[in-house]
Design a protein around this motif. Structure first.
Motif, PDB file in Angstrom:
ATOM      1  N   ILE A  11      32.081  53.721  34.643  1.00  0.00           N
ATOM      2  CA  ILE A  11      32.624  53.603  33.301  1.00  0.00           C
ATOM      3  C   ILE A  11      33.197  54.940  32.829  1.00  0.00           C
ATOM      4  CG2 ILE A  11      31.185  51.660  32.595  1.00  0.00           C
ATOM      5  CD1 ILE A  11      29.389  53.719  31.116  1.00  0.00           C
ATOM      6  N   GLY A  12      34.101  54.852  31.881  1.00  0.00           N
ATOM      7  CA  GLY A  12      34.689  56.059  31.291  1.00  0.00           C
ATOM      8  C   GLY A  12      36.137  56.235  31.690  1.00  0.00           C
ATOM      9  N   PRO A  13      36.940  56.773  30.777  1.00  0.00           N
ATOM     10  CA  PRO A  13      38.371  56.922  31.032  1.00  0.00           C
ATOM     11  C   PRO A  13      38.707  57.807  32.233  1.00  0.00           C
ATOM     12  CG  PRO A  13      37.736  58.002  28.955  1.00  0.00           C
ATOM     13  CD  PRO A  13      36.543  57.255  29.449  1.00  0.00           C
ATOM     14  N   GLU A  14      37.838  58.773  32.539  1.00  0.00           N
ATOM     15  CA  GLU A  14      38.115  59.670  33.665  1.00  0.00           C
ATOM     16  C   GLU A  14      38.045  58.950  35.016  1.00  0.00           C
ATOM     17  OE1 GLU A  14      33.687  60.516  32.721  1.00  0.00           O
ATOM     18  OE2 GLU A  14      35.433  59.661  31.736  1.00  0.00           O
ATOM     19  N   TYR A  15      37.386  57.794  35.064  1.00  0.00           N
ATOM     20  CA  TYR A  15      37.257  57.031  36.314  1.00  0.00           C
ATOM     21  C   TYR A  15      38.165  55.804  36.364  1.00  0.00           C
ATOM     22  CZ  TYR A  15      32.984  59.754  36.916  1.00  0.00           C
ATOM     23  OH  TYR A  15      32.086  60.772  37.057  1.00  0.00           O
ATOM     24  N   GLU A  16      38.791  55.497  35.243  1.00  0.00           N
ATOM     25  CA  GLU A  16      39.475  54.218  35.074  1.00  0.00           C
ATOM     26  C   GLU A  16      40.414  53.840  36.224  1.00  0.00           C
ATOM     27  OE1 GLU A  16      41.626  51.793  31.478  1.00  0.00           O
ATOM     28  OE2 GLU A  16      41.133  53.890  31.206  1.00  0.00           O
ATOM     29  N   LEU A  17      41.303  54.723  36.598  1.00  0.00           N
ATOM     30  CA  LEU A  17      42.278  54.380  37.648  1.00  0.00           C
ATOM     31  C   LEU A  17      41.985  55.079  38.969  1.00  0.00           C
ATOM     32  CD1 LEU A  17      45.564  54.272  35.559  1.00  0.00           C
ATOM     33  CD2 LEU A  17      44.290  52.349  36.527  1.00  0.00           C
ATOM     34  N   THR A  18      40.698  55.208  39.290  1.00  0.00           N
ATOM     35  CA  THR A  18      40.317  55.825  40.563  1.00  0.00           C
ATOM     36  C   THR A  18      40.084  54.742  41.613  1.00  0.00           C
ATOM     37  OG1 THR A  18      37.948  55.828  40.048  1.00  0.00           O
ATOM     38  CG2 THR A  18      39.217  57.769  39.370  1.00  0.00           C
ATOM     39  N   ARG A  19      40.146  55.148  42.864  1.00  0.00           N
ATOM     40  CA  ARG A  19      39.953  54.208  43.983  1.00  0.00           C
ATOM     41  C   ARG A  19      38.552  53.578  43.939  1.00  0.00           C
ATOM     42  NH1 ARG A  19      42.678  58.687  46.005  1.00  0.00           N
ATOM     43  NH2 ARG A  19      44.784  58.183  46.679  1.00  0.00           N
ATOM     44  N   HIS A  20      37.573  54.344  43.472  1.00  0.00           N
ATOM     45  CA  HIS A  20      36.191  53.855  43.429  1.00  0.00           C
ATOM     46  C   HIS A  20      36.044  52.681  42.451  1.00  0.00           C
ATOM     47  CE1 HIS A  20      32.453  54.691  45.285  1.00  0.00           C
ATOM     48  NE2 HIS A  20      31.864  55.379  44.343  1.00  0.00           N
ATOM     49  N   ASN A  21      37.015  52.504  41.570  1.00  0.00           N
ATOM     50  CA  ASN A  21      36.955  51.437  40.570  1.00  0.00           C
ATOM     51  C   ASN A  21      37.731  50.188  40.969  1.00  0.00           C
ATOM     52  OD1 ASN A  21      35.404  53.193  39.039  1.00  0.00           O
ATOM     53  ND2 ASN A  21      36.400  52.602  37.135  1.00  0.00           N
ATOM     54  N   ALA A  22      37.965  50.000  42.248  1.00  0.00           N
ATOM     55  CA  ALA A  22      38.702  48.824  42.720  1.00  0.00           C
ATOM     56  C   ALA A  22      38.038  47.525  42.249  1.00  0.00           C
ATOM     57  CB  ALA A  22      38.819  48.840  44.245  1.00  0.00           C
ATOM     58  N   GLY A  23      36.706  47.491  42.219  1.00  0.00           N
ATOM     59  CA  GLY A  23      35.991  46.296  41.758  1.00  0.00           C
ATOM     60  C   GLY A  23      36.239  46.015  40.281  1.00  0.00           C
ATOM     61  N   PHE A  24      36.127  47.057  39.460  1.00  0.00           N
ATOM     62  CA  PHE A  24      36.405  46.929  38.023  1.00  0.00           C
ATOM     63  C   PHE A  24      37.828  46.430  37.803  1.00  0.00           C
ATOM     64  CE2 PHE A  24      33.486  50.049  35.454  1.00  0.00           C
ATOM     65  CZ  PHE A  24      32.357  49.427  35.948  1.00  0.00           C
ATOM     66  N   LEU A  25      38.785  47.085  38.481  1.00  0.00           N
ATOM     67  CA  LEU A  25      40.197  46.768  38.283  1.00  0.00           C
ATOM     68  C   LEU A  25      40.504  45.314  38.649  1.00  0.00           C
ATOM     69  CD1 LEU A  25      41.794  50.045  39.691  1.00  0.00           C
ATOM     70  CD2 LEU A  25      41.787  49.304  37.304  1.00  0.00           C
ATOM     71  N   THR A  26      39.893  44.834  39.722  1.00  0.00           N
ATOM     72  CA  THR A  26      40.121  43.454  40.154  1.00  0.00           C
ATOM     73  C   THR A  26      39.607  42.473  39.108  1.00  0.00           C
ATOM     74  OG1 THR A  26      40.024  44.127  42.477  1.00  0.00           O
ATOM     75  CG2 THR A  26      39.657  41.790  41.999  1.00  0.00           C
ATOM     76  N   LEU A  27      38.400  42.708  38.584  1.00  0.00           N
ATOM     77  CA  LEU A  27      37.864  41.802  37.566  1.00  0.00           C
ATOM     78  C   LEU A  27      38.639  41.920  36.253  1.00  0.00           C
ATOM     79  CD1 LEU A  27      33.988  41.684  38.025  1.00  0.00           C
ATOM     80  CD2 LEU A  27      35.801  40.459  39.221  1.00  0.00           C
ATOM     81  N   ASP A  28      39.107  43.123  35.931  1.00  0.00           N
ATOM     82  CA  ASP A  28      39.940  43.286  34.736  1.00  0.00           C
ATOM     83  C   ASP A  28      41.234  42.476  34.873  1.00  0.00           C
ATOM     84  OD1 ASP A  28      38.259  44.921  33.228  1.00  0.00           O
ATOM     85  OD2 ASP A  28      39.129  46.770  34.012  1.00  0.00           O
ATOM     86  N   ARG A  29      41.817  42.494  36.049  1.00  0.00           N
ATOM     87  CA  ARG A  29      43.059  41.729  36.262  1.00  0.00           C
ATOM     88  C   ARG A  29      42.789  40.227  36.115  1.00  0.00           C
ATOM     89  NH1 ARG A  29      48.284  42.467  37.569  1.00  0.00           N
ATOM     90  NH2 ARG A  29      49.310  40.901  38.850  1.00  0.00           N
ATOM     91  N   LEU A  30      41.684  39.752  36.690  1.00  0.00           N
ATOM     92  CA  LEU A  30      41.321  38.339  36.546  1.00  0.00           C
ATOM     93  C   LEU A  30      41.126  37.990  35.071  1.00  0.00           C
ATOM     94  CD1 LEU A  30      40.441  35.530  37.487  1.00  0.00           C
ATOM     95  CD2 LEU A  30      38.217  36.489  38.069  1.00  0.00           C
ATOM     96  N   ALA A  31      40.403  38.832  34.356  1.00  0.00           N
ATOM     97  CA  ALA A  31      40.154  38.593  32.930  1.00  0.00           C
ATOM     98  C   ALA A  31      41.470  38.573  32.143  1.00  0.00           C
ATOM     99  CB  ALA A  31      39.201  39.648  32.371  1.00  0.00           C
ATOM    100  N   ASP A  32      42.368  39.512  32.454  1.00  0.00           N
ATOM    101  CA  ASP A  32      43.666  39.550  31.767  1.00  0.00           C
ATOM    102  C   ASP A  32      44.476  38.284  32.050  1.00  0.00           C
ATOM    103  OD1 ASP A  32      43.129  42.048  30.691  1.00  0.00           O
ATOM    104  OD2 ASP A  32      44.391  43.144  32.120  1.00  0.00           O
ATOM    105  N   ARG A  33      44.520  37.881  33.318  1.00  0.00           N
ATOM    106  CA  ARG A  33      45.303  36.690  33.690  1.00  0.00           C
ATOM    107  C   ARG A  33      44.787  35.431  33.018  1.00  0.00           C
ATOM    108  NH1 ARG A  33      46.098  36.488  40.096  1.00  0.00           N
ATOM    109  NH2 ARG A  33      45.802  34.322  39.532  1.00  0.00           N
ATOM    110  N   GLU A  34      43.478  35.356  32.806  1.00  0.00           N
ATOM    111  CA  GLU A  34      42.864  34.150  32.245  1.00  0.00           C
ATOM    112  C   GLU A  34      42.541  34.294  30.762  1.00  0.00           C
ATOM    113  OE1 GLU A  34      42.680  31.360  33.939  1.00  0.00           O
ATOM    114  OE2 GLU A  34      43.423  32.315  35.785  1.00  0.00           O
ATOM    115  N   SER A  35      42.996  35.383  30.149  1.00  0.00           N
ATOM    116  CA  SER A  35      42.749  35.659  28.719  1.00  0.00           C
ATOM    117  C   SER A  35      41.259  35.627  28.369  1.00  0.00           C
ATOM    118  CB  SER A  35      43.516  34.665  27.837  1.00  0.00           C
ATOM    119  OG  SER A  35      44.895  34.746  28.098  1.00  0.00           O
ATOM    120  N   LEU A  36      40.454  36.241  29.228  1.00  0.00           N
ATOM    121  CA  LEU A  36      39.002  36.313  29.001  1.00  0.00           C
ATOM    122  C   LEU A  36      38.682  37.577  28.216  1.00  0.00           C
ATOM    123  CD1 LEU A  36      37.831  35.467  32.641  1.00  0.00           C
ATOM    124  CD2 LEU A  36      38.096  33.864  30.733  1.00  0.00           C
ATOM    125  N   GLN A  37      37.600  37.533  27.472  1.00  0.00           N
ATOM    126  CA  GLN A  37      37.150  38.687  26.702  1.00  0.00           C
ATOM    127  C   GLN A  37      35.902  39.281  27.362  1.00  0.00           C
ATOM    128  OE1 GLN A  37      38.981  39.788  24.005  1.00  0.00           O
ATOM    129  NE2 GLN A  37      40.329  38.162  24.715  1.00  0.00           N
TER     130      GLN A  37
END
Length: 186
Positions: A11-37
């Motif tokens: 968590i945190g803005p300093e890690y947001e677009l790092t390679r280690h956050n591939a899992g976060f980014l994938t779930l964020d994309r799913l949530a965005d595509r499906e308009s989930l909160q």
């Protein structure tokens, strides 16, 4: 049927677009595509995705990578999800950038998030979707690479890779791990 999909990251803005956050980014994309909160819950952000009669609980631990097991264990118990209905989405330096590999078990291979989950669950028997981030780093610089930001070229390719990962997640939750591995692990 109830499923738990955990995207690993920090968590945190300093890690947001790092390679280690591939899992976060994938779930964020799913949530965005499906308009989930996302809702802030105990040890994690949580969202519910309903797909083909399944309740798919998306979880992004707020414990930082090294303590991911605490969040995984809590949400498994809280939601009463069986281990075979749990999937961890995780970055992997052993796979070339963009390659996805679904596995039903395996070692942590030195990944601190997976080590933590292994300790919390008492074993290596849980599904993981490995998201290849490549290993384009000099000797001794793995931490810098993993915690480093994606290159512009990688960023342009990420949406398609994450969309593939989302298809793997949906298949895992509908047709099961064996058929999904046969379809996607090429």
């Amino acid at each position: 049927m109830k499923y738990l999909v955990i995207g690993l990251g920090n968590i945190g803005p300093e890690y947001e677009l790092t390679r280690h956050n591939a899992g976060f980014l994938t779930l964020d994309r799913l949530a965005d595509r499906e308009s989930l909160q996302w809702e802030s819950g105990r040890l994690a952000f949580h969202s519910l995705y309903k797909f083909k009669g399944r309740q798919i609980h998306l979880v992004k631990p707020t414990t930082y990578m090294n303590l991911s097991g605490k969040a995984v264990n809590f949400w498994m118990q809280d939601l009463k999800v069986d281990r075979e209905n749990m999937l961890v989405v995780v970055d992997d330096v052993a796979l070339p950038f963009g390659k996805l590999r679904l596995k039903g078990k395996g070692s942590s291979a030195g990944h601190n998030g997976l080590k933590s989950i292994e300790e919390a669950l008492g074993g290596q028997l849980y599904a993981r979707l490995k998201f290849g981030i490549g290993d384009d780093f000099p000797k001794g610089k793995q931490v810098d690479y993993v915690l480093g930001r994606w290159t512009q070229e990688e960023i342009s390719e990420l949406p398609a890779i994450m969309d593939n990962a989302i298809e793997v997640i949906k298949a895992f939750c509908t047709i099961g791990i064996e058929k999904t591995m046969n379809s996607f692990n090429k």
